[in-house]
Write an enzyme that holds these catalytic residues in place. Structure first.
Site, PDB file in Angstrom:
ATOM      1  N   ASN A   9      -2.089  -8.539  -8.379  1.00 51.28           N
ATOM      2  CA  ASN A   9      -2.349  -8.809  -6.956  1.00 51.28           C
ATOM      3  C   ASN A   9      -3.064 -10.158  -6.874  1.00 51.28           C
ATOM      4  O   ASN A   9      -4.227 -10.269  -7.234  1.00 51.28           O
ATOM      5  CB  ASN A   9      -3.234  -7.681  -6.388  1.00 51.28           C
ATOM      6  CG  ASN A   9      -3.724  -7.992  -4.982  1.00 51.28           C
ATOM      7  OD1 ASN A   9      -3.194  -8.877  -4.308  1.00 51.28           O
ATOM      8  ND2 ASN A   9      -4.736  -7.247  -4.548  1.00 51.28           N
ATOM      9  N   TRP A  10      -2.320 -11.148  -6.392  1.00 49.35           N
ATOM     10  CA  TRP A  10      -2.875 -12.516  -6.396  1.00 49.35           C
ATOM     11  C   TRP A  10      -3.770 -12.799  -5.197  1.00 49.35           C
ATOM     12  O   TRP A  10      -4.350 -13.890  -5.098  1.00 49.35           O
ATOM     13  CB  TRP A  10      -1.740 -13.535  -6.455  1.00 49.35           C
ATOM     14  CG  TRP A  10      -1.115 -13.644  -7.819  1.00 49.35           C
ATOM     15  CD1 TRP A  10      -1.527 -13.023  -8.965  1.00 49.35           C
ATOM     16  CD2 TRP A  10       0.028 -14.435  -8.192  1.00 49.35           C
ATOM     17  NE1 TRP A  10      -0.716 -13.359 -10.026  1.00 49.35           N
ATOM     18  CE2 TRP A  10       0.247 -14.230  -9.567  1.00 49.35           C
ATOM     19  CE3 TRP A  10       0.883 -15.280  -7.489  1.00 49.35           C
ATOM     20  CZ2 TRP A  10       1.283 -14.854 -10.263  1.00 49.35           C
ATOM     21  CZ3 TRP A  10       1.916 -15.905  -8.179  1.00 49.35           C
ATOM     22  CH2 TRP A  10       2.112 -15.688  -9.549  1.00 49.35           C
ATOM     23  N   LYS A  11      -3.810 -11.868  -4.254  1.00 49.51           N
ATOM     24  CA  LYS A  11      -4.672 -12.042  -3.070  1.00 49.51           C
ATOM     25  C   LYS A  11      -4.401 -13.417  -2.421  1.00 49.51           C
ATOM     26  O   LYS A  11      -3.270 -13.883  -2.437  1.00 49.51           O
ATOM     27  CB  LYS A  11      -6.139 -11.863  -3.464  1.00 49.51           C
ATOM     28  CG  LYS A  11      -6.344 -10.570  -4.261  1.00 49.51           C
ATOM     29  CD  LYS A  11      -7.765 -10.189  -4.477  1.00 49.51           C
ATOM     30  CE  LYS A  11      -7.808  -8.890  -5.275  1.00 49.51           C
ATOM     31  NZ  LYS A  11      -9.146  -8.329  -5.394  1.00 49.51           N
ATOM     32  N   HIS A  95      -5.008  -2.181   1.031  1.00 47.54           N
ATOM     33  CA  HIS A  95      -5.961  -2.692   0.047  1.00 47.54           C
ATOM     34  C   HIS A  95      -7.348  -2.715   0.675  1.00 47.54           C
ATOM     35  O   HIS A  95      -7.494  -2.993   1.870  1.00 47.54           O
ATOM     36  CB  HIS A  95      -5.546  -4.094  -0.404  1.00 47.54           C
ATOM     37  CG  HIS A  95      -6.375  -4.577  -1.565  1.00 47.54           C
ATOM     38  ND1 HIS A  95      -7.642  -5.079  -1.399  1.00 47.54           N
ATOM     39  CD2 HIS A  95      -6.130  -4.568  -2.898  1.00 47.54           C
ATOM     40  CE1 HIS A  95      -8.136  -5.381  -2.585  1.00 47.54           C
ATOM     41  NE2 HIS A  95      -7.237  -5.088  -3.515  1.00 47.54           N
ATOM     42  N   GLU A  97      -9.666  -4.764   0.715  1.00 48.09           N
ATOM     43  CA  GLU A  97     -10.054  -5.998   1.428  1.00 48.09           C
ATOM     44  C   GLU A  97      -9.473  -6.012   2.839  1.00 48.09           C
ATOM     45  O   GLU A  97     -10.090  -6.541   3.761  1.00 48.09           O
ATOM     46  CB  GLU A  97      -9.630  -7.226   0.608  1.00 48.09           C
ATOM     47  CG  GLU A  97     -10.557  -7.406  -0.599  1.00 48.09           C
ATOM     48  CD  GLU A  97      -9.888  -7.961  -1.840  1.00 48.09           C
ATOM     49  OE1 GLU A  97      -8.783  -8.510  -1.749  1.00 48.09           O
ATOM     50  OE2 GLU A  97     -10.498  -7.817  -2.927  1.00 48.09           O
ATOM     51  N   GLU A 166      -8.542   2.425  -6.358  1.00 47.05           N
ATOM     52  CA  GLU A 166      -9.363   1.241  -6.591  1.00 47.05           C
ATOM     53  C   GLU A 166     -10.740   1.442  -5.971  1.00 47.05           C
ATOM     54  O   GLU A 166     -10.913   1.209  -4.759  1.00 47.05           O
ATOM     55  CB  GLU A 166      -8.719   0.017  -5.945  1.00 47.05           C
ATOM     56  CG  GLU A 166      -7.357  -0.317  -6.483  1.00 47.05           C
ATOM     57  CD  GLU A 166      -7.022  -1.785  -6.271  1.00 47.05           C
ATOM     58  OE1 GLU A 166      -6.789  -2.477  -7.264  1.00 47.05           O
ATOM     59  OE2 GLU A 166      -7.045  -2.248  -5.121  1.00 47.05           O
ATOM     60  N   GLY A 172     -13.313  -6.927  -8.232  1.00 43.46           N
ATOM     61  CA  GLY A 172     -13.819  -8.297  -8.313  1.00 43.46           C
ATOM     62  C   GLY A 172     -15.284  -8.383  -8.708  1.00 43.46           C
ATOM     63  O   GLY A 172     -15.896  -9.442  -8.610  1.00 43.46           O
ATOM     64  N   SER A 212     -11.426  -4.603 -11.666  1.00 39.78           N
ATOM     65  CA  SER A 212     -11.928  -5.277 -12.866  1.00 39.78           C
ATOM     66  C   SER A 212     -11.190  -4.865 -14.147  1.00 39.78           C
ATOM     67  O   SER A 212     -11.798  -4.738 -15.208  1.00 39.78           O
ATOM     68  CB  SER A 212     -13.437  -5.063 -13.014  1.00 39.78           C
ATOM     69  OG  SER A 212     -14.123  -5.626 -11.904  1.00 39.78           O
ATOM     70  N   GLY A 233      -6.300  -7.799 -10.200  1.00 40.18           N
ATOM     71  CA  GLY A 233      -6.551  -8.996  -9.405  1.00 40.18           C
ATOM     72  C   GLY A 233      -6.795 -10.198 -10.311  1.00 40.18           C
ATOM     73  O   GLY A 233      -5.861 -10.817 -10.829  1.00 40.18           O
ATOM     74  N   GLY A 234      -8.066 -10.512 -10.522  1.00 43.91           N
ATOM     75  CA  GLY A 234      -8.481 -11.722 -11.236  1.00 43.91           C
ATOM     76  C   GLY A 234      -7.736 -11.986 -12.540  1.00 43.91           C
ATOM     77  O   GLY A 234      -7.299 -13.119 -12.790  1.00 43.91           O
TER      78      GLY A 234
HETATM   79  P1  PGA Z   1      -9.849  -7.242  -9.605  1.00 42.08           P
HETATM   80  O1  PGA Z   1      -9.052  -6.835  -8.263  1.00 42.08           O
HETATM   81  O2  PGA Z   1      -8.942  -6.894 -10.759  1.00 42.08           O
HETATM   82  O3  PGA Z   1     -10.088  -8.718  -9.475  1.00 42.08           O
HETATM   83  O4  PGA Z   1     -11.100  -6.432  -9.621  1.00 42.08           O
HETATM   84  C1  PGA Z   1      -8.257  -5.676  -8.219  1.00 42.08           C
HETATM   85  C2  PGA Z   1      -7.626  -5.522  -6.870  1.00 42.08           C
HETATM   86  O5  PGA Z   1      -8.250  -5.867  -5.855  1.00 42.08           O
HETATM   87  O6  PGA Z   1      -6.479  -5.045  -6.759  1.00 42.08           O
END
Ligand code: PGA
Length: 250
Positions: A9-11, A95, A97, A166, A172, A212, A233-234
């Protein structure tokens, strides 16, 4: 046996030219995923979807959000028929966010998931408790509400639905949930799905862990009986760490 899946997930990261530079080497990731029978996915921004689709051979491509209606006066929104023309596989829904910054409710998510299923596209439905709920021991209560409100009464091909557990406190933050917590919550979710649908739908549904996930910890999650992979994500933003995630998973 359920397959394993890893979705990046590149956000709100990577411009079109940055995406082009990344997907020039997409084959490198696919070569790591295919022999391990891992379903590989990437969810870039809307603007980069076409660039990823054009290079994807064994990679599924997902939007990060959709509108639940096909068209209309909704300034700034993107509909499923618009996305379908790009030949993407589906979309993330709910998600955390989006729940936090855009007040997206599970009821709204329900409409989006139903619309995706109606269009025969995949939905990856994200659920998870925040830190206060976790500390108050309310994780299961919160996740159950999200699952019931999001999924109850859905019709259509439920094999197109994937769940991502999640916990908000792990996204993050570098603080990943232990594999025991992740397994317990994914098993809990599977049981809730069983109560809402049928034992075979629940048995076949993919349930991912996210929060994470890194090359150093992915293997632990892959050992969980009810954890069918990861939403990342990251660690999915750099080709090297994404490749390491895949190779370290099994
Ligand atoms: P993260 O994000 O791996 O950077 O914690 C995961 C996500 O939001 O899907």
């Amino acid at each position: 046996m359920r397959p394993k899946m890893i979705v990046g997930n590149w956000k709100m990261n990577k411009t079109i030219s940055e995406t082009k530079a990344f997907v020039k080497n997409l084959r490198f990731l696919e070569k790591a995923a295919v022999p391990r029978e891992i379903i590989l996915g990437i969810a870039p921004s809307y603007l980069s979807l076409e660039t990823v689709v054009n290079k994807a051979k064994f990679t599924r491509v997902y939007a990060q959000n959709v509108h639940d209606l096909d068209h209309g006066a909704f300034t700034g929104e993107v509909s499923i028929p618009m996305l379908k023309e790009l030949k993407i596989n589906g979309s993330l829904v709910g998600h955390s966010e989006r729940r936090i910054y855009d007040n997206e409710t599970s009821e709204k998510c329900h409409l989006k998931i139903q619309a995706l299923l109606d269009h025969k596209l995949e939905a990856i439905y994200c659920v998870g408790e925040n830190l206060a709920d976790y500390e108050a021991g309310k994780s299961k209560e919160v996740v159950k509400q999200q699952i019931v409100a999001g999924l109850k009464g859905l019709s259509g091909p439920l094999d197109l639905l994937t769940i991502a557990y999640e916990p908000v406190w792990s996204i993050g933050t570098g603080v990943n949930a232990s594999k025991e917590i992740a397994e317990e919550m994914c098993a809990f979710i599977r049981n809730e799905i069983k109560l809402l649908t049928t034992p075979s739908v629940a048995e076949n549904m993919l349930i991912l862990y996210g929060g994470s996930v890194k090359p150093e910890n992915i293997h632990d999650y892959f050992l969980g009986e009810n954890i069918d992979g990861a939403l990342v994500g990251g660690a999915s933003l750099k080709l090297e760490s994404f490749e390491e995630l895949i190779t370290n998973s099994y």
